[in-house]
Design an enzyme around this catalytic site. Structure first.
Site, PDB file in Angstrom:
ATOM      1  N   HIS A 174       0.859  -1.188   0.000  1.00  0.00           N
ATOM      2  CA  HIS A 174       0.000   0.000   0.000  1.00  0.00           C
ATOM      3  C   HIS A 174       0.890   1.231   0.000  1.00  0.00           C
ATOM      4  O   HIS A 174       1.910   1.263   0.678  1.00  0.00           O
ATOM      5  CB  HIS A 174      -0.905   0.031   1.242  1.00  0.00           C
ATOM      6  CG  HIS A 174      -2.090   0.928   1.068  1.00  0.00           C
ATOM      7  ND1 HIS A 174      -2.013   2.289   1.262  1.00  0.00           N
ATOM      8  CD2 HIS A 174      -3.349   0.658   0.683  1.00  0.00           C
ATOM      9  CE1 HIS A 174      -3.203   2.813   1.020  1.00  0.00           C
ATOM     10  NE2 HIS A 174      -4.035   1.861   0.656  1.00  0.00           N
ATOM     11  N   ASP A 191      -7.761  -5.605   0.243  1.00  0.00           N
ATOM     12  CA  ASP A 191      -8.250  -6.588  -0.740  1.00  0.00           C
ATOM     13  C   ASP A 191      -7.877  -8.018  -0.408  1.00  0.00           C
ATOM     14  O   ASP A 191      -8.388  -8.948  -1.052  1.00  0.00           O
ATOM     15  CB  ASP A 191      -7.692  -6.222  -2.124  1.00  0.00           C
ATOM     16  CG  ASP A 191      -8.290  -4.911  -2.615  1.00  0.00           C
ATOM     17  OD1 ASP A 191      -7.527  -3.980  -2.893  1.00  0.00           O
ATOM     18  OD2 ASP A 191      -9.531  -4.828  -2.651  1.00  0.00           O
TER      19      ASP A 191
HETATM   20  C1  SDX Z   1      -6.272  -0.368  -3.045  1.00  0.00           C
HETATM   21  O1  SDX Z   1      -4.561   4.242  -2.360  1.00  0.00           O
HETATM   22  C2  SDX Z   1      -5.461   3.603  -1.715  1.00  0.00           C
HETATM   23  O2  SDX Z   1      -5.823   3.960  -0.605  1.00  0.00           O
HETATM   24  C3  SDX Z   1      -6.003   2.379  -2.414  1.00  0.00           C
HETATM   25  C4  SDX Z   1      -6.989   1.556  -1.595  1.00  0.00           C
HETATM   26  C5  SDX Z   1      -8.275   2.308  -1.362  1.00  0.00           C
HETATM   27  O3  SDX Z   1      -8.951   2.014  -0.364  1.00  0.00           O
HETATM   28  O4  SDX Z   1      -8.649   3.116  -2.246  1.00  0.00           O
HETATM   29  O5  SDX Z   1      -6.399   1.213  -0.357  1.00  0.00           O
HETATM   30  C6  SDX Z   1      -7.398   0.281  -2.336  1.00  0.00           C
HETATM   31  O6  SDX Z   1      -6.076  -0.104  -4.206  1.00  0.00           O
HETATM   32  C7  SDX Z   1      -5.372  -1.296  -2.285  1.00  0.00           C
HETATM   33  C8  SDX Z   1      -4.218  -1.848  -3.160  1.00  0.00           C
HETATM   34  C9  SDX Z   1      -4.743  -3.018  -3.995  1.00  0.00           C
HETATM   35  N1  SDX Z   1      -3.712  -3.424  -4.956  1.00  0.00           N
HETATM   36  C10 SDX Z   1      -3.025  -4.572  -4.805  1.00  0.00           C
HETATM   37  O7  SDX Z   1      -3.138  -5.323  -3.836  1.00  0.00           O
HETATM   38  C11 SDX Z   1      -2.083  -4.888  -5.965  1.00  0.00           C
HETATM   39  C12 SDX Z   1      -0.730  -5.323  -5.419  1.00  0.00           C
HETATM   40  N2  SDX Z   1      -0.095  -4.190  -4.777  1.00  0.00           N
HETATM   41  C13 SDX Z   1       0.892  -3.425  -5.527  1.00  0.00           C
HETATM   42  O8  SDX Z   1       0.582  -3.288  -6.890  1.00  0.00           O
HETATM   43  C14 SDX Z   1       1.308  -2.143  -4.806  1.00  0.00           C
HETATM   44  O9  SDX Z   1       1.635  -2.496  -3.526  1.00  0.00           O
HETATM   45  C15 SDX Z   1       0.363  -0.960  -4.759  1.00  0.00           C
HETATM   46  C16 SDX Z   1      -0.152  -0.590  -6.096  1.00  0.00           C
HETATM   47  C17 SDX Z   1      -0.776  -1.227  -3.833  1.00  0.00           C
HETATM   48  C18 SDX Z   1       1.151   0.217  -4.196  1.00  0.00           C
HETATM   49  O10 SDX Z   1       2.097   0.533  -5.152  1.00  0.00           O
HETATM   50  P1  SDX Z   1       3.287   1.527  -4.815  1.00  0.00           P
HETATM   51  O11 SDX Z   1       3.003   2.351  -3.620  1.00  0.00           O
HETATM   52  O12 SDX Z   1       3.626   2.203  -6.096  1.00  0.00           O
HETATM   53  O13 SDX Z   1       4.395   0.532  -4.376  1.00  0.00           O
HETATM   54  P2  SDX Z   1       5.779   0.434  -5.043  1.00  0.00           P
HETATM   55  O14 SDX Z   1       5.568  -0.104  -6.412  1.00  0.00           O
HETATM   56  O15 SDX Z   1       6.483   1.731  -4.862  1.00  0.00           O
HETATM   57  O16 SDX Z   1       6.477  -0.713  -4.166  1.00  0.00           O
HETATM   58  C19 SDX Z   1       7.682  -0.520  -3.562  1.00  0.00           C
HETATM   59  C20 SDX Z   1       8.446  -1.854  -3.759  1.00  0.00           C
HETATM   60  C21 SDX Z   1       8.756  -2.147  -5.221  1.00  0.00           C
HETATM   61  O17 SDX Z   1       9.910  -2.972  -5.185  1.00  0.00           O
HETATM   62  P3  SDX Z   1      11.378  -2.280  -5.523  1.00  0.00           P
HETATM   63  O18 SDX Z   1      11.241  -1.666  -6.896  1.00  0.00           O
HETATM   64  O19 SDX Z   1      11.591  -1.257  -4.411  1.00  0.00           O
HETATM   65  O20 SDX Z   1      12.351  -3.439  -5.475  1.00  0.00           O
HETATM   66  O21 SDX Z   1       7.629  -2.961  -3.332  1.00  0.00           O
HETATM   67  C22 SDX Z   1       7.345  -3.808  -4.453  1.00  0.00           C
HETATM   68  C23 SDX Z   1       7.612  -2.997  -5.681  1.00  0.00           C
HETATM   69  O22 SDX Z   1       7.977  -3.865  -6.759  1.00  0.00           O
HETATM   70  N3  SDX Z   1       5.929  -4.190  -4.337  1.00  0.00           N
HETATM   71  C24 SDX Z   1       5.482  -5.429  -4.465  1.00  0.00           C
HETATM   72  C25 SDX Z   1       4.107  -5.350  -4.209  1.00  0.00           C
HETATM   73  N4  SDX Z   1       3.762  -4.087  -3.943  1.00  0.00           N
HETATM   74  C26 SDX Z   1       4.905  -3.364  -4.036  1.00  0.00           C
HETATM   75  N5  SDX Z   1       6.114  -6.583  -4.778  1.00  0.00           N
HETATM   76  C27 SDX Z   1       5.335  -7.693  -4.814  1.00  0.00           C
HETATM   77  N6  SDX Z   1       3.980  -7.693  -4.581  1.00  0.00           N
HETATM   78  C28 SDX Z   1       3.356  -6.550  -4.264  1.00  0.00           C
HETATM   79  N7  SDX Z   1       2.052  -6.555  -4.023  1.00  0.00           N
END
Ligand code: SDX
Length: 393
Positions: free
Chosen positions: A271, A328
């Site tokens: 998140h 989720d």
């Molecule tokens: C919702 O914003 C809100 O409040 C949204 C929400 C709401 O109520 O409206 O809370 C609802 O959308 C919840 C999120 C649902 N999405 C997912 O579960 C999809 C999986 N999650 C990821 O796609 C991600 O965590 C996000 C989209 C939720 C957040 O993305 P960010 O903040 O851009 O995170 P990031 O890409 O900067 O992550 C930092 C690191 C990265 O690795 P590095 O490049 O530093 O090596 O963490 C990794 C990312 O690759 N990473 C993950 C991951 N989430 C982040 N790696 C594996 N699995 C994941 N789920």
């Protein structure tokens, strides 16, 4: 100021804005709607009472609640012409595409007084949109499975009425159990708002151009559809089903996620704001367990979800990136137990988020100093390119 411009201008030139609707502390895992803790609302308030809190700024007293409930009941049916739209969609149309199209179409079909100019008109338009979003969702499901569209009943509360419209048939009414009604109500309360997330920011951006309520909310539905946002609840179930069906063990799936070449995310994890835990995930995890126990349901996906969660939380790939279960991760288990089909999961998120979107649209629209959102960019293209006739290209 942020060095560029004061925060009052919203996204005018910065990526942040002022709002009095929802407070989140990502470090402490705090979420409050108009200052009221989410834990209290999830356990003790109805979805509609929570919607009134978000939209009108305070919890309703009995008279306000009864008045709003009456508006919901009066406005829960669809204009006859709107029903013809359902016939125009192919039976395999995604319910999110139907929902966004129908909400946009509502602007043409809804009662003229909903094109409001005063607080009473807004109150009725908000009730109409909350009621009709639920009716459209259920009707899109009925159209998809080829069953007759069920009319809302005027004696049922919001969540129970939705289940009636989803699962009743002309010759037999669906009977909701207290556990199911409580679980659905809690699901909707927990999804009702969440500060400046992707879809809400979209609603605010569209509202800043002074677009109407329906246009803004329809845009929010489209933003929510993405698999990284509201579409994640479907992604979690698809992930758990792949593990259940033997494609991978939980450990193998985790290793697949850690191998960046796979491009696979652990759905329901991570998140942008919560860096320790999402309070909604905690509540939903408990609710999933107690609901399945009360209904004497055993769902292998719940056991698999716990295994995946334990494996991820003991793996520093996730803990070092501060990745924890989000709203989720467990919500789909609850929707499955209720009997909601997976392709309706994101629609359920949209029904829950509608009061938050309405509240944010109103906050932007009421602010006479609000300027149109106009983010700036860092230009990375060619500096200057000469135009050349086609023969010389
Ligand atoms: C919702 O914003 C809100 O409040 C949204 C929400 C709401 O109520 O409206 O809370 C609802 O959308 C919840 C999120 C649902 N999405 C997912 O579960 C999809 C999986 N999650 C990821 O796609 C991600 O965590 C996000 C989209 C939720 C957040 O993305 P960010 O903040 O851009 O995170 P990031 O890409 O900067 O992550 C930092 C690191 C990265 O690795 P590095 O490049 O530093 O090596 O963490 C990794 C990312 O690759 N990473 C993950 C991951 N989430 C982040 N790696 C594996 N699995 C994941 N789920």
């Amino acid at each position: 100021t942020t060095g560029l411009i004061t925060l009052d201008d919203g996204y005018a030139n910065t990526g942040s804005c002022r709002s009095a609707i929802t407070f989140i502390d990502g470090e402490q895992g705090i979420l409050r709607y108009r200052g009221v803790p989410i834990e209290d609302l999830a356990e003790r308030s109805s979805f509609i009472e929570t919607a009134e809190l978000l939209i009108f700024g305070e919890l309703p007293d009995t008279e306000q609640r009864d008045d709003f409930r009456h508006l919901l009941t009066e406005n829960s049916w669809l204009h006859r012409d709107m029903r013809d739209h359902f016939d125009a969609f192919p039976t395999n149309a995604h319910p999110m595409s139907i929902l966004s199209a129908m909400i946009s179409a509502l602007q043409s079909h809804d009662l003229p007084e909903h094109h409001f100019t005063d607080e009473n008109g807004f109150r009725e338009a908000a009730a109409s949109l909350l009621a009709k979003t639920r009716t459209i969702a259920a009707a899109s499901y009925k159209s998809h499975i080829g069953q007759p569209i069920m009319y809302p009943r005027y004696d049922l509360p919001y969540a129970e009425n939705f289940l009636h419209m989803m699962f009743s048939v002309p010759y037999r009414d669906y009977e909701t159990t207290p556990e199911v009604a409580h679980a659905l109500n809690m699901f909707l309360v927990l999804h009702a708002d969440h500060e400046q997330n992707c879809s809400t920011s979209t609603v605010r951006m569209v509202a800043s151009s002074r677009a109407n309520l329906y246009a803004s909310i329809s845009s929010g539905v489209n933003a929510l559809w993405g698999p990284l946002h509201g579409g994640a609840n479907m992604g979690v179930i698809e992930m758990l089903e792949q593990i259940r069906d033997g494609s991978w063990t939980p450990r193998q799936y985790i290793d697949r996620v850690k191998d960046r070449r796979s491009g696979v995310k652990l759905m329901g994890f991570g998140h942008r704001v919560y860096r320790n835990f999402d309070p909604r995930a905690r509540i939903l995890k408990e609710a999933a367990h107690s609901m399945l126990d009360a209904m004497h349901i055993t769902d292998p996906l719940l056991d698999i979800a716990r295994e995946v969660e334990q494996a991820a939380l003991s793996d520093d790939y996730f803990t070092s990136r501060r990745l924890y279960p989000n709203v989720d991760f467990y919500s789909g288990i609850i929707l499955r137990a209720i009997g909601i089909p997976v392709d309706m999961f994101t629609v359920m998120f949209a029904i829950g988020r509608t009061p938050g979107w309405i509240a944010h649209w109103k906050e932007v629209s009421d602010n006479q100093r609000q300027r149109i959102y106009r983010p700036r960019q860092i230009y990375t293209g060619e500096n200057l390119s000469e135009w050349r006739p086609r023969a010389e290209r």
